[in-house]
Design a protein around this motif. Structure first.
Motif, PDB file in Angstrom:
ATOM      1  N   LEU A 327      28.936  27.102  48.258  1.00 42.05           N
ATOM      2  CA  LEU A 327      29.725  26.175  48.559  1.00 42.05           C
ATOM      3  C   LEU A 327      29.325  24.916  48.258  1.00 42.05           C
ATOM      4  CD1 LEU A 327      32.741  26.237  49.650  1.00 42.05           C
ATOM      5  CD2 LEU A 327      31.727  26.148  51.890  1.00 42.05           C
ATOM      6  N   ASN A 328      28.199  24.273  48.608  1.00 40.05           N
ATOM      7  CA  ASN A 328      27.619  23.129  48.164  1.00 40.05           C
ATOM      8  C   ASN A 328      27.979  22.932  46.801  1.00 40.05           C
ATOM      9  OD1 ASN A 328      27.155  22.827  50.809  1.00 40.05           O
ATOM     10  ND2 ASN A 328      25.376  23.178  51.015  1.00 40.05           N
ATOM     11  N   GLN A 329      27.330  23.987  45.878  1.00 40.88           N
ATOM     12  CA  GLN A 329      27.291  23.687  44.404  1.00 40.88           C
ATOM     13  C   GLN A 329      28.799  23.460  44.136  1.00 40.88           C
ATOM     14  OE1 GLN A 329      25.014  26.295  42.085  1.00 40.88           O
ATOM     15  NE2 GLN A 329      23.589  26.810  43.766  1.00 40.88           N
ATOM     16  N   LEU A 330      29.595  24.203  44.431  1.00 45.76           N
ATOM     17  CA  LEU A 330      31.086  23.975  44.060  1.00 45.76           C
ATOM     18  C   LEU A 330      31.611  22.697  44.481  1.00 45.76           C
ATOM     19  CD1 LEU A 330      32.587  27.449  45.202  1.00 45.76           C
ATOM     20  CD2 LEU A 330      32.436  26.898  42.793  1.00 45.76           C
ATOM     21  N   ASN A 364      31.746  35.054  43.882  1.00 43.22           N
ATOM     22  CA  ASN A 364      33.353  34.903  43.376  1.00 43.22           C
ATOM     23  C   ASN A 364      34.166  34.976  44.725  1.00 43.22           C
ATOM     24  OD1 ASN A 364      32.948  35.473  40.649  1.00 43.22           O
ATOM     25  ND2 ASN A 364      33.097  37.954  40.750  1.00 43.22           N
ATOM     26  N   ALA A 365      33.543  35.576  45.915  1.00 46.43           N
ATOM     27  CA  ALA A 365      34.332  35.527  46.971  1.00 46.43           C
ATOM     28  C   ALA A 365      34.130  34.218  47.663  1.00 46.43           C
ATOM     29  CB  ALA A 365      33.671  36.577  47.950  1.00 46.43           C
ATOM     30  N   ILE A 366      33.190  33.477  47.487  1.00 52.10           N
ATOM     31  CA  ILE A 366      33.086  32.122  48.039  1.00 52.10           C
ATOM     32  C   ILE A 366      33.889  31.241  47.600  1.00 52.10           C
ATOM     33  CG2 ILE A 366      31.566  30.305  48.479  1.00 52.10           C
ATOM     34  CD1 ILE A 366      31.183  32.992  50.388  1.00 52.10           C
ATOM     35  N   GLU A 367      33.985  31.334  46.168  1.00 51.79           N
ATOM     36  CA  GLU A 367      35.156  30.588  45.317  1.00 51.79           C
ATOM     37  C   GLU A 367      36.407  30.910  45.611  1.00 51.79           C
ATOM     38  OE1 GLU A 367      35.980  29.381  40.735  1.00 51.79           O
ATOM     39  OE2 GLU A 367      34.353  30.846  41.199  1.00 51.79           O
ATOM     40  N   ARG A 368      36.801  32.061  45.924  1.00 53.72           N
ATOM     41  CA  ARG A 368      37.990  32.444  46.426  1.00 53.72           C
ATOM     42  C   ARG A 368      38.543  31.943  47.816  1.00 53.72           C
ATOM     43  NH1 ARG A 368      37.448  37.431  44.629  1.00 53.72           N
ATOM     44  NH2 ARG A 368      36.767  38.355  46.455  1.00 53.72           N
ATOM     45  N   VAL A 383      37.731  35.416  55.960  1.00 52.18           N
ATOM     46  CA  VAL A 383      36.489  36.233  55.331  1.00 52.18           C
ATOM     47  C   VAL A 383      37.166  37.717  55.333  1.00 52.18           C
ATOM     48  CG1 VAL A 383      34.429  37.295  55.458  1.00 52.18           C
ATOM     49  CG2 VAL A 383      34.588  34.820  56.111  1.00 52.18           C
ATOM     50  N   GLN A 384      37.570  38.129  56.651  1.00 50.38           N
ATOM     51  CA  GLN A 384      38.219  39.552  56.567  1.00 50.38           C
ATOM     52  C   GLN A 384      39.593  39.626  55.837  1.00 50.38           C
ATOM     53  OE1 GLN A 384      38.980  39.744  60.966  1.00 50.38           O
ATOM     54  NE2 GLN A 384      37.019  40.272  61.479  1.00 50.38           N
ATOM     55  N   ASN A 385      40.452  38.557  55.620  1.00 49.07           N
ATOM     56  CA  ASN A 385      41.221  38.935  54.691  1.00 49.07           C
ATOM     57  C   ASN A 385      41.140  38.662  53.051  1.00 49.07           C
ATOM     58  OD1 ASN A 385      43.190  39.135  56.671  1.00 49.07           O
ATOM     59  ND2 ASN A 385      43.620  37.159  56.908  1.00 49.07           N
ATOM     60  N   LEU A 386      40.166  38.099  52.753  1.00 48.24           N
ATOM     61  CA  LEU A 386      40.015  37.677  51.288  1.00 48.24           C
ATOM     62  C   LEU A 386      38.760  38.152  50.609  1.00 48.24           C
ATOM     63  CD1 LEU A 386      41.278  34.071  51.537  1.00 48.24           C
ATOM     64  CD2 LEU A 386      42.502  35.793  50.633  1.00 48.24           C
ATOM     65  N   LYS A 450      48.470  48.556  33.404  1.00 44.63           N
ATOM     66  CA  LYS A 450      49.037  49.140  34.294  1.00 44.63           C
ATOM     67  C   LYS A 450      49.138  48.743  35.895  1.00 44.63           C
ATOM     68  CE  LYS A 450      49.939  53.802  36.316  1.00 44.63           C
ATOM     69  NZ  LYS A 450      48.954  55.332  36.321  1.00 44.63           N
ATOM     70  N   TYR A 451      47.929  48.438  36.312  1.00 44.26           N
ATOM     71  CA  TYR A 451      48.249  47.973  37.833  1.00 44.26           C
ATOM     72  C   TYR A 451      47.898  46.241  37.841  1.00 44.26           C
ATOM     73  CZ  TYR A 451      46.647  52.876  38.421  1.00 44.26           C
ATOM     74  OH  TYR A 451      46.822  54.140  38.575  1.00 44.26           O
ATOM     75  N   ASP A 452      48.093  45.651  36.763  1.00 53.54           N
ATOM     76  CA  ASP A 452      48.263  44.215  36.957  1.00 53.54           C
ATOM     77  C   ASP A 452      46.829  43.566  37.503  1.00 53.54           C
ATOM     78  OD1 ASP A 452      49.403  41.702  36.396  1.00 53.54           O
ATOM     79  OD2 ASP A 452      50.326  41.806  38.396  1.00 53.54           O
ATOM     80  N   ILE A 453      45.938  44.153  36.843  1.00 49.69           N
ATOM     81  CA  ILE A 453      44.450  43.623  37.423  1.00 49.69           C
ATOM     82  C   ILE A 453      44.004  42.433  36.582  1.00 49.69           C
ATOM     83  CG2 ILE A 453      42.039  44.359  37.715  1.00 49.69           C
ATOM     84  CD1 ILE A 453      43.059  47.052  38.288  1.00 49.69           C
ATOM     85  N   GLU A 454      43.880  41.237  37.135  1.00 43.07           N
ATOM     86  CA  GLU A 454      43.162  40.245  36.547  1.00 43.07           C
ATOM     87  C   GLU A 454      42.034  39.632  37.298  1.00 43.07           C
ATOM     88  OE1 GLU A 454      46.322  37.205  35.820  1.00 43.07           O
ATOM     89  OE2 GLU A 454      47.186  38.840  34.651  1.00 43.07           O
ATOM     90  N   ARG A 455      40.965  38.939  36.402  1.00 43.80           N
ATOM     91  CA  ARG A 455      40.109  38.193  37.355  1.00 43.80           C
ATOM     92  C   ARG A 455      40.670  37.098  38.075  1.00 43.80           C
ATOM     93  NH1 ARG A 455      34.148  36.875  34.913  1.00 43.80           N
ATOM     94  NH2 ARG A 455      33.044  36.275  36.940  1.00 43.80           N
TER      95      ARG A 455
END
Length: 455
Positions: A327-330, A364-368, A383-386, A450-455
């Protein structure tokens, strides 16, 4: 320490003489130029620490000279001097990179204070650049767990030697970072660090990638190519995902390690190479040997010093440190993340996650979380939601069973979640993900669409 060199640029000899007398009395070395042409002859030959530059001159004026100095990446400070000064000219000069603007005739104290300040700032800038150039450009290995302490201890011991190292661990655990630190702490750190991902290169091209090829060696070889072994001469070659190397490539790598020479594809010349090899794999190579997929003699050549990087779920103590560090680096790179912090319960919640994709998935999760969390504090609820692959916790398999009534809907939801998890586990490398779950890459793309999956 040598006295700073000041370049006085003015087309009036009397002004240059006056400024020279003042500066030499203060102990500075003084050079003179009466035109733009002389300026660029001198800055190309001499080391300049500061320039005093008149704005109004014949031919190329001071503003043009200032612009060209900045365009050509000369970093010494420039103090502009003018007998026709006004606010507009001063602002323009500052915008173009001038350190200061002084009117003629210059006040002696004002001039000398500006000169000292400019030189102090320039010296500090040079010292900072020197310090930064000496600092390793490799991110720290973050963690306080026993496993991380042991890894750092092993790196310190083996880095000074030329022993080959085998780094093992799941995808995303940081095997490349371990390899880079071994190189950084070795006597080879002034040489190249060259990486080859053996899983990402088709088997028929891997030999050319490793050993190079001669012109005309095969269809499409329109010129000679220098391979990774030669590129790494005097440094370190990192063979990532070495367990995916083809049998032919394994045989040639073994020969190169035995003889310290390589032969380019399509060539006959034996080329000596001085390379330290560090290998990494997420596979159990002993199982691969038993199944006939990996050479036992190559394994023993590579596995002189084994280092295992454990998954995050086996070093949960490190998760809060890694999360805060990322998070500090971001925040350093993007103002959107500045001022955001973790609540204590959020860090505890992060420790409870499995992180099948390890450090990569955590990043990835911390950025999100930093982007999508409400407010400036990331909470336990965030955290629990994302954290679950970009979905809420209710997308877990157990909850899918409870919430979805139709088998077809459940099957599609479960398949989508499975693919999402596996993509994150392999850092969104579609080829590796498809291979790991046993489907063709084209099918993987179809499923994602099909499942609309994107990064």
């Amino acid at each position: 320490m040598a006295q700073p060199t000041v370049l006085v640029t003015d087309d009036e000899q009397s002004i240059r003489n006056s400024l020279r007398d003042i500066l030499e009395f203060e102990g500075y070395t003084v050079l003179e130029a009466e035109s733009g042409k002389q300026v660029f002859e001198l800055v190309g030959e001499k080391s300049i620490d500061l320039m005093l530059l008149d704005i109004k001159m014949k031919g190329m004026d001071g503003m043009e000279i200032l612009s060209k100095i900045k365009e050509e990446n000369y970093h010494f400070p420039v103090i502009m001097i003018s007998g026709h000064g006004n606010i507009e000219i001063a602002v323009e000069a500052t915008k173009k990179g001038a350190f200061d603007f002084i009117e003629k005739p210059p006040d002696l104290n004002r001039l000398l204070v500006s000169v000292r300040n400019a030189l102090d700032q320039y010296q500090l800038s040079k010292e900072n650049k020197t310090i930064k150039s000496r600092l390793p450009q490799v991110p720290e290995i973050i963690g306080e767990s026993d496993a991380i302490h042991q890894i750092k201890k092993t790196i310190d011991k083996v880095a000074r030697t030329n022993s080959r190292v085998m780094v093992t661990g799941e995808n995303g655990t940081g095997k490349e970072l371990v390899a880079r630190w071994i190189h950084e702490k070795s006597k080879r750190n002034s040489g190249p660090f060259v990486e080859v991902n053996c899983a990402a290169i088709p088997a028929d091209l891997l030999e050319s990638e490793l050993f190079g090829h001669e012109k005309g060696a095969f269809t499409g070889a329109s010129s000679q190519r220098i391979g990774k072994f030669e590129q790494a001469d005097g440094g370190t070659l990192f063979l990532d995902e070495v367990g995916d190397m083809s049998p032919d490539a394994q045989a040639k790598v073994l020969r190169a390690l035995q003889e310290n020479v390589i032969t380019r594809v399509g060539g006959s010349e034996k080329i000596p190479v001085d390379v330290r090899v560090i290998a990494a794999t997420n596979k159990e190579l002993l199982d691969e040997i038993n199944e006939g997929n990996f050479r036992e003699d190559l394994y023993h050549r590579l596995n002189v010093i084994p280092i295992h990087v454990p998954p995050l779920r086996k070093r949960r103590k490190d998760i809060p440190l890694l999360a805060q560090n990322w998070l500090n680096q971001l925040a350093e790179k993007d103002i959107m993340f500045s001022g955001i912090s973790f609540a204590d319960k959020a860090l505890k919640a992060l420790k409870k996650e499995d992180w099948s994709g390890n450090v990569r998935e955590l990043q990835n999760a911390i950025e999100r979380l930093g982007l999508l969390a409400d407010g400036n504090e990331i909470t336990e609820e965030d955290v629990q939601n994302l954290t679950l692959s970009g979905h809420k916790k209710t997308d877990g398999i157990d909850n899918l069973v409870e919430e979805i009534k139709q088998f077809k809907d459940f099957k599609e939801s479960a398949e989508r979640l499975f693919l999402f998890r596996k993509l994150e586990e392999h850092d969104w490398n579609i080829s590796q993900t498809a291979k790991s779950i046993g489907i063709q890459r084209s099918h993987m793309y179809n499923k994602m669409k099909k499942y609309d999956i994107e990064r």
